[in-house]
Design a protein around this motif. Structure first.
Motif, short mmCIF file in Angstrom:
data_model
loop_
_atom_site.label_atom_id
_atom_site.label_comp_id
_atom_site.label_asym_id
_atom_site.label_seq_id
_atom_site.Cartn_x
_atom_site.Cartn_y
_atom_site.Cartn_z
N PHE A 29 0.71 68.36 100.53
CA PHE A 29 0.17 69.60 101.10
C PHE A 29 -0.59 69.41 102.41
CE2 PHE A 29 0.57 70.73 96.61
CZ PHE A 29 1.25 71.92 96.72
N LYS A 30 -0.93 68.18 102.78
CA LYS A 30 -1.71 67.87 103.99
C LYS A 30 -3.08 68.53 103.99
CE LYS A 30 1.72 65.66 105.93
NZ LYS A 30 2.07 64.53 105.13
N SER A 31 -3.60 68.80 102.80
CA SER A 31 -4.93 69.39 102.66
C SER A 31 -5.47 69.06 101.28
CB SER A 31 -4.86 70.90 102.82
OG SER A 31 -6.13 71.47 102.58
N LEU A 32 -6.80 69.07 101.16
CA LEU A 32 -7.44 68.84 99.87
C LEU A 32 -8.19 70.06 99.38
CD1 LEU A 32 -8.77 65.20 100.29
CD2 LEU A 32 -6.77 65.97 99.06
N ASP A 33 -8.00 71.19 100.02
CA ASP A 33 -8.65 72.43 99.62
C ASP A 33 -7.92 73.00 98.40
OD1 ASP A 33 -10.34 74.57 99.55
OD2 ASP A 33 -9.39 75.63 101.21
N THR A 34 -8.66 73.32 97.36
CA THR A 34 -8.02 73.78 96.12
C THR A 34 -7.40 75.17 96.27
OG1 THR A 34 -10.16 74.58 95.33
CG2 THR A 34 -9.46 72.39 94.61
N LYS A 35 -7.85 75.97 97.23
CA LYS A 35 -7.23 77.29 97.43
C LYS A 35 -5.82 77.16 98.00
CE LYS A 35 -11.42 79.96 98.05
NZ LYS A 35 -12.20 80.81 98.95
N GLU A 36 -5.59 76.13 98.79
CA GLU A 36 -4.27 75.95 99.39
C GLU A 36 -3.28 75.26 98.45
OE1 GLU A 36 -4.77 73.93 103.07
OE2 GLU A 36 -6.27 75.33 103.79
N ILE A 37 -3.77 74.70 97.35
CA ILE A 37 -2.91 73.96 96.43
C ILE A 37 -2.50 74.84 95.25
CG2 ILE A 37 -2.75 71.79 95.15
CD1 ILE A 37 -4.98 70.71 96.80
N ASN A 38 -2.63 76.11 95.34
CA ASN A 38 -2.31 77.03 94.25
C ASN A 38 -0.84 77.02 93.92
OD1 ASN A 38 -4.08 78.32 92.64
ND2 ASN A 38 -4.29 80.14 93.93
N LEU A 65 -19.48 71.09 91.29
CA LEU A 65 -18.11 71.19 90.79
C LEU A 65 -17.62 72.63 90.84
CD1 LEU A 65 -15.81 69.54 89.50
CD2 LEU A 65 -16.77 70.13 87.29
N VAL A 66 -18.50 73.58 90.57
CA VAL A 66 -18.11 74.99 90.56
C VAL A 66 -18.00 75.55 91.98
CG1 VAL A 66 -18.90 77.29 89.89
CG2 VAL A 66 -19.05 75.42 88.26
N LEU A 67 -18.91 75.14 92.86
CA LEU A 67 -18.98 75.76 94.18
C LEU A 67 -18.06 75.13 95.21
CD1 LEU A 67 -22.80 76.42 94.58
CD2 LEU A 67 -21.00 78.01 93.91
N ARG A 68 -17.79 73.86 95.14
CA ARG A 68 -17.01 73.18 96.16
C ARG A 68 -15.52 73.30 95.89
NH1 ARG A 68 -19.71 72.04 100.74
NH2 ARG A 68 -21.79 71.39 100.23
#
Length: 99
Positions: free
Chosen positions: A86-95, A21-24
């Motif tokens: 957002f067309k992505s599931l990466d948490t960095k892009e959903i900021n 949970l922390v790393l991914r």
């Protein structure tokens, strides 16, 4: 089975879920790690319930499983909505969701 072995297995599973949970950064993997942590708690509750010869822990496991099912339903609905936007599931892009 020995109670100490079940406690060791449960803490190992919980630790793997917490580390994941922390790393991914992927939301689906984060949801799976939360499920892994809830399953480790269920294993621990059933182990202590069996060790103490009462059904309280096993009844509590049913409530935790209902909670996990609700969490998956709401989580997947949110993930689908986020992916559509957002067309992505990466948490960095959903900021951008922060107010």
């Amino acid at each position: 089975m020995n109670l100490n072995l079940l406690i060791l297995v449960s803490t190992t599973i919980f630790s793997l879920g917490a580390i994941g949970l922390v790393l991914r950064r992927n939301l689906i993997v984060s949801l799976m790690c939360i499920e892994l942590m809830l399953n480790a708690i269920n294993l621990l509750l059933v182990s202590f319930s069996h060790y103490n010869n009462n059904l309280d822990g096993q009844i509590l496991v049913i409530f935790v499983m209902v909670l996990a099912a609700c969490e998956v339903a709401v989580g997947l609905a949110l993930i689908i909505s986020i992916f559509k936007h957002f067309k992505s599931l990466d948490t960095k892009e959903i900021n951008n969701l922060r107010g």
